[in-house]
Each structure stands twice: as structure tokens, then as C-alpha cells.
Design a protein around this motif. Structure first.
Motif, PDB file in Angstrom:
ATOM      1  N   GLY A  94       0.799  -1.218   0.000  1.00  0.00           N
ATOM      2  CA  GLY A  94       0.000   0.000   0.000  1.00  0.00           C
ATOM      3  C   GLY A  94       0.828   1.261   0.000  1.00  0.00           C
ATOM      4  N   GLY A  95       2.080   1.182  -0.510  1.00  0.00           N
ATOM      5  CA  GLY A  95       2.913   2.367  -0.597  1.00  0.00           C
ATOM      6  C   GLY A  95       3.567   2.788   0.703  1.00  0.00           C
ATOM      7  N   LYS A  96       3.543   1.962   1.738  1.00  0.00           N
ATOM      8  CA  LYS A  96       4.173   2.317   3.011  1.00  0.00           C
ATOM      9  C   LYS A  96       4.858   1.100   3.604  1.00  0.00           C
ATOM     10  CE  LYS A  96      -0.019   1.499   5.742  1.00  0.00           C
ATOM     11  NZ  LYS A  96      -1.001   2.091   6.686  1.00  0.00           N
ATOM     12  N   LEU A 135      13.271 -15.323  -5.010  1.00  0.00           N
ATOM     13  CA  LEU A 135      12.462 -16.096  -4.068  1.00  0.00           C
ATOM     14  C   LEU A 135      12.246 -15.307  -2.783  1.00  0.00           C
ATOM     15  CD1 LEU A 135      11.059 -18.660  -3.121  1.00  0.00           C
ATOM     16  CD2 LEU A 135      13.304 -19.562  -2.448  1.00  0.00           C
ATOM     17  N   LEU A 136      13.308 -14.677  -2.263  1.00  0.00           N
ATOM     18  CA  LEU A 136      13.177 -13.879  -1.037  1.00  0.00           C
ATOM     19  C   LEU A 136      12.186 -12.746  -1.228  1.00  0.00           C
ATOM     20  CD1 LEU A 136      14.085 -13.051   1.823  1.00  0.00           C
ATOM     21  CD2 LEU A 136      15.889 -11.690   0.728  1.00  0.00           C
ATOM     22  N   LEU A 137      12.297 -12.006  -2.335  1.00  0.00           N
ATOM     23  CA  LEU A 137      11.406 -10.873  -2.558  1.00  0.00           C
ATOM     24  C   LEU A 137       9.954 -11.326  -2.702  1.00  0.00           C
ATOM     25  CD1 LEU A 137      13.550  -8.709  -5.010  1.00  0.00           C
ATOM     26  CD2 LEU A 137      13.259  -8.437  -2.541  1.00  0.00           C
ATOM     27  N   SER A 138       9.749 -12.486  -3.330  1.00  0.00           N
ATOM     28  CA  SER A 138       8.379 -13.000  -3.452  1.00  0.00           C
ATOM     29  C   SER A 138       7.811 -13.345  -2.083  1.00  0.00           C
ATOM     30  CB  SER A 138       8.365 -14.233  -4.355  1.00  0.00           C
ATOM     31  OG  SER A 138       8.769 -13.910  -5.669  1.00  0.00           O
ATOM     32  N   LEU A 139       8.619 -13.993  -1.236  1.00  0.00           N
ATOM     33  CA  LEU A 139       8.157 -14.314   0.114  1.00  0.00           C
ATOM     34  C   LEU A 139       7.859 -13.048   0.906  1.00  0.00           C
ATOM     35  CD1 LEU A 139      10.679 -17.189   0.971  1.00  0.00           C
ATOM     36  CD2 LEU A 139       8.240 -17.450   0.498  1.00  0.00           C
ATOM     37  N   LEU A 140       8.712 -12.033   0.788  1.00  0.00           N
ATOM     38  CA  LEU A 140       8.495 -10.794   1.529  1.00  0.00           C
ATOM     39  C   LEU A 140       7.252 -10.062   1.024  1.00  0.00           C
ATOM     40  CD1 LEU A 140      12.115  -9.371   1.977  1.00  0.00           C
ATOM     41  CD2 LEU A 140      10.785 -10.832   3.501  1.00  0.00           C
ATOM     42  N   ASP A 141       7.020 -10.094  -0.299  1.00  0.00           N
ATOM     43  CA  ASP A 141       5.812  -9.448  -0.834  1.00  0.00           C
ATOM     44  C   ASP A 141       4.553 -10.122  -0.283  1.00  0.00           C
ATOM     45  OD1 ASP A 141       7.265  -7.619  -2.261  1.00  0.00           O
ATOM     46  OD2 ASP A 141       7.189  -8.727  -4.150  1.00  0.00           O
ATOM     47  N   GLN A 142       4.554 -11.456  -0.256  1.00  0.00           N
ATOM     48  CA  GLN A 142       3.403 -12.168   0.287  1.00  0.00           C
ATOM     49  C   GLN A 142       3.220 -11.860   1.768  1.00  0.00           C
ATOM     50  OE1 GLN A 142       3.503 -16.362  -0.470  1.00  0.00           O
ATOM     51  NE2 GLN A 142       3.378 -16.144  -2.691  1.00  0.00           N
ATOM     52  N   ALA A 143       4.323 -11.817   2.500  1.00  0.00           N
ATOM     53  CA  ALA A 143       4.233 -11.520   3.934  1.00  0.00           C
ATOM     54  C   ALA A 143       3.732 -10.097   4.162  1.00  0.00           C
ATOM     55  CB  ALA A 143       5.597 -11.707   4.593  1.00  0.00           C
ATOM     56  N   ALA A 144       4.175  -9.147   3.322  1.00  0.00           N
ATOM     57  CA  ALA A 144       3.720  -7.764   3.476  1.00  0.00           C
ATOM     58  C   ALA A 144       2.217  -7.655   3.235  1.00  0.00           C
ATOM     59  CB  ALA A 144       4.483  -6.858   2.502  1.00  0.00           C
ATOM     60  N   ALA A 193       0.048 -10.058   3.683  1.00  0.00           N
ATOM     61  CA  ALA A 193      -0.618 -10.671   4.826  1.00  0.00           C
ATOM     62  C   ALA A 193      -0.587  -9.746   6.035  1.00  0.00           C
ATOM     63  CB  ALA A 193       0.056 -12.007   5.163  1.00  0.00           C
ATOM     64  N   LEU A 194       0.531  -9.054   6.229  1.00  0.00           N
ATOM     65  CA  LEU A 194       0.649  -8.115   7.349  1.00  0.00           C
ATOM     66  C   LEU A 194      -0.329  -6.962   7.175  1.00  0.00           C
ATOM     67  CD1 LEU A 194       2.316  -7.822   9.925  1.00  0.00           C
ATOM     68  CD2 LEU A 194       3.948  -6.429   8.635  1.00  0.00           C
ATOM     69  N   GLU A 195      -0.483  -6.497   5.923  1.00  0.00           N
ATOM     70  CA  GLU A 195      -1.449  -5.431   5.666  1.00  0.00           C
ATOM     71  C   GLU A 195      -2.875  -5.919   5.944  1.00  0.00           C
ATOM     72  OE1 GLU A 195      -2.231  -2.167   2.149  1.00  0.00           O
ATOM     73  OE2 GLU A 195      -1.998  -4.254   1.574  1.00  0.00           O
ATOM     74  N   ARG A 196      -3.144  -7.178   5.534  1.00  0.00           N
ATOM     75  CA  ARG A 196      -4.479  -7.733   5.795  1.00  0.00           C
ATOM     76  C   ARG A 196      -4.759  -7.808   7.289  1.00  0.00           C
ATOM     77  NH1 ARG A 196      -5.590 -12.587   7.446  1.00  0.00           N
ATOM     78  NH2 ARG A 196      -3.569 -13.457   6.801  1.00  0.00           N
ATOM     79  N   ILE A 197      -3.759  -8.246   8.063  1.00  0.00           N
ATOM     80  CA  ILE A 197      -3.945  -8.326   9.514  1.00  0.00           C
ATOM     81  C   ILE A 197      -4.217  -6.945  10.088  1.00  0.00           C
ATOM     82  CG2 ILE A 197      -2.749  -8.838  11.684  1.00  0.00           C
ATOM     83  CD1 ILE A 197      -1.286 -11.084  10.155  1.00  0.00           C
ATOM     84  N   GLY A 198      -3.469  -5.940   9.610  1.00  0.00           N
ATOM     85  CA  GLY A 198      -3.700  -4.576  10.083  1.00  0.00           C
ATOM     86  C   GLY A 198      -5.085  -4.066   9.720  1.00  0.00           C
TER      87      GLY A 198
END
Length: 900
Positions: A608-610, A633-642, A644-649
């Protein structure tokens, strides 16, 4: 560019669902214009009449001619679906009758102003939603739209028009439409405006000074043409992919840069960025992972990672692709993405090297017809020799065990051949020696294969070619056999190496896809940041064999949320690097360009730009935290985690919103209950006060009772109004109001509350009337003046000043008192809020109600500090659209013109 095989020639799996989604729907055609007055409505009516003349059942759903004779003439005898009448705030208004159009079910319907906001009470709040329902029913639609109403361009257009358009249309509506740009040059449009063909004359002069300047029209025109070209390009690519058509289909430029581990690759990325900006085209940086990438040094891996990160920072897309060779990878990516221009670097190689290994650039130019190839020199030493194209296996000459096994195989074949030869003279016994040669070449590499071929030739010559038990070759045909064995060794080893490379790439790709899919499934069930952190750290640590940490923002900065293996804290340098990565949204630490003294490499988690957090990784034994081939692979995992983190927020925010809604509901119920319960006692107090006055009680006592009763009455009214406002029960009935009369009436109502304060008025008789709801506006004035009287110093005047300006009118209430502390203006309008300790009272409900009522009427309210003498200025702002000339006509709008 032809695709290499049938698999790549199949239709895109993503294109078919998009095409299927349009099945059974009507077709939408949008007549897109840069500004009002370009002739969108005229062109739509003209084409509708043409379709009707051709036998198409076309009707007019709704059209606004704005009094233009040539537009009205085009309506002619075309069928118009009668509008639906809606009563809103006591007035009869009309809208397009959606149900009538659906019942009529024509083949084509003409609908003006796609961005229009429907009257409350309509089935859909926006007209584009009406159009979507018609399309879903299989009815074709012609519609008009100005580029200023497109959602994605709203901010851009606001930046140079200085006016934010409130009515917008989602880009998805335009993406599914056929677009016809209705365009005229800016000078011609300005002449039309001056001639009264867009607005009536008194509106035209103001529009020329604001929205219709030549520079503004030129910018809007460019945006309209570019957005139409973009939509056409996207639709074309969908059709191309759905039908598996070959070629670049270069309706729009698409740029690709191939990056490598060589020095100077960052210069290629910067040059590509400049090229893409000049072409206004999207661009991608791609790294092709070939088998030789496994032999990269740590420095080369870090160089690749840094170049890809640079491309991401410059706004390009980043991709990493596994392929047997650079040429095949670049060609495949260019074909899949319909690339029109490729940027590659050419290193300084000797002529002898190019003769032995060929030139990537030359092959790329030959094998990508229709694609422009830009070649830039790379800063690389001329004597640099390449690595072998395959993985290293022991030393450069192969493993000793391979030679031993191959020699034993040759010996066994010789023993077998001797046994067969003893049974009879067999001339093709030499074919048996192909077995150890192919075994050695495929399992142990080309050098072991060649050595085995030479050994097989010697054994065959010694034991089976006359004269036996000598190395003499009398028959030239036997020499050919020896050469064939060596040739087979070379070819078989090369083919085996290529198969191994393909298998390695396939296994690697399968592992990465499996890891990403499993990680995505795991994330769907995670509901807390701590749980997500443990999952992310554990997964990355397992896949990349590194130590990991996740830091999430807290009240005092970044806090350690998870770590594998467990960590209590990070060092000072690591904390600084992680904070820098979070603040700037870029990697920091080991292997990056910032704070390289850190032992950890930190990547921001962004969505979301932040930045939502920071992920760190390091190796226990030291050295680079991650190889270049592991970065995608690392960047793909981090994008998915970000995500998910945004969804949790967002889930947490939704829960907070639900609690706030419940609290507001209870507060509104409390306000309504209190105001209702106080109403009866207050009425009794007022009646008793009147009775006391009739019985000639103490006049001072009676006056005090009346004043406090009036004040209590206003307080109860404020409670009631606050409850109405928060429940959304307010209804507006706008009417022309004279400011001087309204201010005089409010001052008279507060005559007793204003005792000791002189009211000074600065209201010009030339001021226009204002279009407001009279009762609500009167309550605003009463609350403003009463607040000023309550907080002003004793025996100081209260000034009420009206000032006219180009964008509207301001009405200010100015007192002399403690004023406001810095930043106290916003708190003044909070319900029961206190702007500062120096004020005698809080804003109470009065100013909160002023703000709520004003915003409901389309007005603005602001408070500011008065310096000399000190005091407070509270201003109600009237936009130009709310002003009414005393001659009775509506003032020219100061906001962006309505669509025409």
C-alpha cells in the motif's frame, strides 16, 4: 517473433477468463473528451442517429444538451425514454429511468455524463453503475466522459487545475470499453467558449480565467489521448494472448533490459530508465539465471542483487528467469511480454573469443526480428575469460573416480568383445565401445568422455584390429572408427550437460513454486503479526539457510517480533540499518549501499505504498546474506508476507471501526434520550418563569431565569441537532439567504447573552445571497456569536465581517480574548473539546454543530489566531457555487465544470 514450440503458442490462461467474463454482456463505447465543450454529446447523438438509420433499435436514456441548438437538433425524432421523477427535499427532480430502459430493452441506449451522481433515492448512487447493470442485461451503451473524471488521474489533474473533481469513474469501466476520443485543439475550444457554445456568456469569462486556460487544456488533451492509447494497447494484448498470436504487436512501447554480473550493469539500468521516460513506456530489468550462475563469486552475486534493487528503486519491474542460455531466456521473456525494445550490454571481448563462443548481441539481433536492440558498452577488462557453461565437478579435468570407473568399463567391454570374437569373426565389434564412451561422457563430463574414447580406441585397435596386439592401423576405415568414438564422446557429453542443466533449472523452479504456494496457504490462516513473523522467519531460514529476524513498528520504534534462531536484541548498527530501511523503503546493511558495516541485511516489508516492517537476514559464518539467484524467491516471500501483514492490520482497523460505530451509536442514542428528557422540564421552567413575570416578581430574578432558560433551550436544541446529525437524519432545504438579515436575526436572538459586547458589522450591501438551509444556517450563526461572547474579554466588541474573493465568500466572527494556542483551531470544533487552557469554556457542542451543519451545506469552517488585538477568528467559507446573484441567476461555478 515466432515462438519456439507449440506449448508457448497456446492461448494465455489469463486471457480466456477475461474474454469469458464479457460473454453475454453488452458493449460499452465511451466518447472521451479532454474538457467540456469538445463535442462528446454531439458526436454520441450523431453516431446514435446513424446506427438508428441503419436499423439498430437505439434509444436515448438521458442526454443533457445544455441549451445548444446544434445538439438539440440532432435529437430530432430519436426515441427518448421518459425520465423518472424523484422528490428530494421537497423538490421534484428527474433522473434516467433505469427500470424503464430495462423494460424497453433496446439494442443500444445513449447515456450522457457517465460520472454523474444520481439523486438520493435512485437504485444506484452513480450513473456508471446504472450503465453496468444495462451492460449486464446485454444492452449496448454509448456514453460520454471527460478525462478529469477518471479515478486514476484525479490527483494528477488536481495538481495543475487546482480543483479536485468529486465525481469519478473507476478505471475498470474504461478498460472494458471501446474508446473514441472526441478532440479539438485548445484554441478552437476557447473560441467556442467565448462564442457561448459551452457556457452562457457570464459563465464563460470565469471559466476562461480558471479551468479553460490554454496550458490546462493542452495537458488534459494529452492525458485523454494517452489514456485512450493505453486502453487500446491493453485490449489489443488481451486479444493477442487469447488467440495466441505471435509478434510484438507494438501499439505501445515496452522496454526490456538484460542485466548480468558484469561491471557496468548499473549503467545499463540507468540508460534504460532514461529511454523508457523518453518513450513514456513501462520497462523491466531481467536477470537470466543460466547454469554458469552457480559458479558466481560472492562479489558477482552482490552486483546482480544491487543492479536489480537499483531497477526497482528507479520504478521498473524486476524479474529473474531460469534458462539454459542468456539468449533463450531473453527471447522467451521478450516474447511473453511483447517487448518492443531490448537494451543489452556488450563487453570488450577479443576476436578469438567471439570466434570460439559467438556473440550474444549478434545472435539477439538476428533472432529477434521486429524488436529494436540497443547495445551499450560495458566496463569490463578485455582479457576476462568466461567460466565453463556448466557446474564445476571437482577439478577442471574431472574426478579421478570417473576415470577409474570408465577404465573398468572399457576393460569389461574388451573382455566381452574378446569372448564374442572367439565365437567367430565379427567386424562390428567396435560398436560395443560406444557403451563406456557414452557412460563416461554423460555421467562425468566431456573430458572424461574424450579420455574414455581414446582409451576405447586403443583397446579396440590392440585387441581387434589386425595386426592384433599392436597399435598399428593399416586399414583407413578403422581410423574412422576411432574418430567416431571420440566424436560420440564429445556430442554425448554436451547433450548430457544440457539435459542436466535443464533438469537443475526445472527442479529449482519447482522448489520455488512449491515453497511460494505452501507459504501462501500458510499465510491465509494467520491472524497476528507475531505468528506471521515466526512463520516468515522460519520459512526463509529453512529455504535459504540463513539467520532471520522480523521487526515491526511499536510505540518507541521498531521492535523485535520474531527471530530464527531466537534473538534478544540487535546491535546498535543493526538497529540503525533496520530503521533506515523502514524509513526509506530500501534495503540497508550488509550487501546494500547503506550502513554496510552491519552484519545483517535488512529489507523493508512494503504494501500500500508504506513500510509495515523490516525483515533481516544474515549468515552465521559471515559473508553475503543472500545469493543473487536466491533474491527473487526472497522478494516473493516478503511481498506475500507484506500483503498478509497489511491484511492483519486492516482486520484490526475494521474491528476498531466496528467498535467506534457501536460507540457512536450509543452516544447518538444518549444524546437523543437526554435532549428528549430535558425538553419537558425545560418547558415547565419557561412557563413558570412567565408566570413569575406576570405576578410582578423580582425583575432581576425573572430576567436571570429567562436568560438561563433561553441558554438551556439552546443547549437542548444543540443536543437534539447533534443527535440528528450523527444519525444522518438531517435534510436540507436550500433557499436564498441575505447575510445581513441572517446576522441581524442571530444577534437579536442573543441580545441578552451579548450584554457588555458591542456588535460591529462589516457587511457590504453588494454581497450576493447565499444558498443555504435557513434554519440550519441560523443555528450556525447563533452558536458562533454565542461562543464569541462567552470567550471574549468583558466590554470588548465582537466583529462580524464578510469578504468577497475570487473563489467565493468568507463570513468571519472575530472576538478579543485569550485566542488559541498553536494548533488549537482543530480542537475547537471537537464535541466538548477545549482548544486551550486560556479559554473560558470549551467549544461544547455549539462549534461542533456549526462544523457539522456547515459541511452538510457544502461550506467550510476554520478557526485562526488574531494577533493585534489578540483574539479568535472563526470563519465560514462559502464556495462560488453557493453564491446567488441578486438578479436571480446562479453564479458561475468556481469548481471544475460539469461534463458536457
Amino acid at each position: 517473433m515466432n515462438r519456439p514450440d507449440d506449448i508457448d503458442s497456446r492461448p494465455s490462461p489469463d486471457a480466456r477468463p477475461r474474454a469469458a467474463a464479457q460473454q453475454g454482456r453488452g458493449r460499452l463505447k465511451v466518447f472521451l473528451g479532454a474538457a467540456p465543450g469538445v463535442g462528446k454529446t454531439y458526436e454520441m447523438l450523431r453516431e446514435g442517429a446513424s446506427r438508428r438509420a441503419a436499423g439498430v433499435d437505439a434509444v436515448i436514456g438521458i442526454v443533457e444538451t445544455h441549451g445548444q441548438a446544434e445538439t438539440e437538433a440532432l435529437i430530432g425524432d430519436q426515441e427518448i425514454v421518459p425520465r423518472r421523477e424523484i422528490t428530494y427535499e421537497g423538490r421534484a427532480l428527474t433522473e434516467m429511468d433505469l427500470d424503464a430502459v430495462l423494460a424497453r430493452r433496446p439494442a443500444l441506449v445513449l447515456i450522457d455524463d457517465l460520472a454523474h451522481t444520481n439523486i438520493p433515492g435512485s437504485r444506484h448512487p452513480r450513473r456508471w453503475q446504472d450503465v453496468d447493470e444495462l451492460l449486464a442485461a446485454g444492452i449496448d451503451v454509448y456514453a460520454t466522459l471527460n478525462i478529469q473524471h477518471l479515478e486514476s488521474l484525479n490527483d494528477v489533474i488536481t495538481s495543475f487545475t487546482k480543483v479536485r473533481v468529486g465525481e469519478t469513474v473507476p478505471d475498470t469501466v474504461l478498460d472494458q470499453a471501446e474508446i473514441e476520443v472526441v478532440d479539438i485543439p485548445p484554441d478552437e475550444l476557447i473560441e467556442r467558449l467565448k462564442d457561448g457554445k459551452v457556457y452562457v456568456p457570464h459563465e464563460a469569462s470565469r471559466a476562461l480565467a480558471h479551468f479553460f486556460s490554454r496550458s490546462t487544456l493542452s495537458a488534459l488533451r494529452e492525458l485523454a489521448l494517452r489514456r485512450a492509447a493505453q486502453a487500446a494497447d491493453e485490449q489489443m494484448l488481451d486479444d493477442v494472448e487469447a488467440n495466441a498470436l505471435a509478434g510484438t504487436w507494438a501499439a505501445g512501447e515496452r522496454v526490456l533490459v538484460a542485466v548480468s554480473e558484469l561491471p557496468g550493469a548499473d549503467g545499463l539500468v540507468r540508460a534504460t530508465k532514461r529511454l523508457a521516460d523518453a518513450l513514456r513506456a513501462p520497462w523491466t530489468a531481467v536477470h537470466i539465471e543460466t547454469p554458469r550462475a552457480r559458479a558466481f563469486t560472492d562479489e558477482e552475486r552482490q552486483r546482480v542483487a544491487a543492479v536489480l534493487q537499483l531497477a526497482r528503486q528507479l520504478g521498473g519491474r524486476v524479474s529473474s528467469l531460469s534458462a539454459p542460455s542468456v539468449i533463450e531466456g531473453v527471447k522467451r521473456f521478450a516474447e511473453d511480454n511483447r517487448t518492443t525494445q531490448i537494451v543489452v550490454g556488450k563487453s570488450a571481448r577479443s576476436r578469438w573469443f567471439e570466434l570460439r563462443h559467438g556473440s550474444v548481441v549478434d545472435r539477439l539481433v538476428r533472432e529477434t526480428p521486429g524488436v529494436a536492440v540497443h547495445v551499450l558498452p560495458l566496463d569490463e577488462p578485455a582479457d576476462r575469460e568466461p567460466r565453463p557453461a556448466g557446474p564445476r565437478r571437482g577439478s577442471g579435468w574431472g574426478r579421478p573416480a570417473g576415470y577409474l570407473v570408465s577404465a573398468l568399463a572399457v576393460a569389461l567391454i574388451t573382455l566381452l568383445g574378446t569372448t564374442i570374437y572367439a565365437l567367430g569373426h565379427i567386424t562390428n565389434i567396435g560398436m560395443l565401445y560406444l557403451i563406456p564412451v557414452m557412460l563416461a561422457a554423460t555421467r562425468y563430463g566431456v573430458r572424461t568422455g574424450i579420455a574414455t574414447g581414446l582409451l576405447s580406441s586403443l583397446f579396440y585397435n590392440f585387441f581387434f584390429i589386425p595386426p592384433l596386439h599392436t597399435f598399428t592401423i593399416r586399414d583407413p576405415a578403422n581410423l574412422i572408427t576411432v574418430l567416431v568414438l571420440i566424436g560420440v564422446a564429445v556430442v554425448a557429453s554436451q547433450l548430457a550437460e544440457r539435459v542436466r542443466a535443464q533438469a537443475d533449472l526445472s527442479r529449482k523452479s519447482a522448489r520455488q513454486n512449491s515453497a511460494l504456494a505452501g507459504f501462501a496457504r500458510t499465510l491465509t490462516g494467520i491472524s497476528s503479526g507475531t505468528e506471521l513473523g515466526q512463520t516468515l522467519c522460519g520459512e526463509v531460514s529453512r529455504l535459504l539457510d540463513v539467520d532471520t529476524v522480523l521487526l515491526l513498528p511499536g510505540a518507541d520504534g521498531l521492535k523485535l517480533a520474531a527471530a530464527v534462531p531466537p534473538e534478544d536484541r540487535l546491535g546498535t548498527i543493526e538497529e540503525a540499518a533496520s530503521q533506515w530501511a523502514f524509513d526509506h523503503g530500501q534495503p540497508a546493511g550488509l550487501g546494500s549501499d547503506t550502513l554496510t558495516a552491519s552484519d545483517w541485511l535488512f529489507h523493508p516489508l512494503r504494501a500500500g505504498g508504506k513500510s509495515l516492517g523490516v525483515f533481516g537476514l544474515a549468515r552465521a559464518e559471515g559473508g553475503a546474506a543472500i545469493r543473487s539467484d536466491q533474491l527473487p524467491l526472497l522478494l516473493s516471500l516478503l511481498d506475500q508476507a507484506a500483503l498478509a501483514l497489511e491484511r492483519i492490520g486492516l482486520e484490526g482497523e475494521m474491528a476498531s471501526v466496528a467498535r467506534l460505530k457501536e460507540r457512536d451509536r450509543l452516544r447518538a442514542a444518549l444524546l437523543a434520550s437526554v435532549s428528549h428528557d430535558l425538553k419537558s422540564p425545560l418547558a415547565k421552567i419557561v412557563s413558570v418563569t412567565g408566570a413569575l413575570k406576570e405576578k410582578e416578581a423580582d425583575p432581576a430574578l425573572v430576567a436571570a431565569l429567562q436568560a438561563q432558560s433561553a441558554r438551556l433551550d439552546r443547549f437542548v436544541a444543540n443536543l437534539r441537532d447533534m443527535a440528528r446529525m450523527e444519525s444522518g437524519a438531517l435534510t436540507l432545504a436550500r433557499a436564498p439567504v441575505d447575510l445581513a438579515d441572517a446576522v441581524a436575526s442571530a444577534a437579536h436572538t442573543l441580545k441578552k447573552a451579548l450584554a457588555g459586547h458591542k456588535i460591529t458589522l462589516d457587511l457590504s450591501p453588494e454581497l450576493p445571497l447565499v444558498a443555504v438551509d435557513p434554519p440550519l444556517f441560523q443555528r450556525c450563526l447563533i452558536n458562533l456569536i454565542e461562543n464569541a461572547a462567552r470567550n471574549a474579554d468583558p466590554d470588548t466588541p465582537i466583529a462580524i465581517v464578510a469578504s468577497r474573493h475570487s473563489d467565493g465568500l468568507d463570513l468571519s466572527v472575530i472576538d478579543q480574548g485569550p485566542g488559541l494556542p498553536p494548533g488549537g483551531g482543530a480542537a475547537l470544533f471537537e464535541p466538548l473539546g477545549r482548544a486551550g487552557s486560556g479559554r473560558k469554556g470549551s467549544g461544547g457542542l455549539g462549534l461542533a454543530i456549526v462544523k457539522g451543519f456547515a459541511e452538510e451545506m457544502g461550506l467550510s469552517v476554520a478557526a485562526s489566531e488574531r494577533e493585534d488585538p489578540r483574539g479568535t477568528i472563526v470563519t465560514i467559507g462559502f464556495p462560488e457555487a453557493a453564491l446567488i446573484r441578486r438578479t436571480g441567476g446562479a453564479a458561475a461555478p468556481g469548481e471544475a465544470p460539469e461534463s458536457r
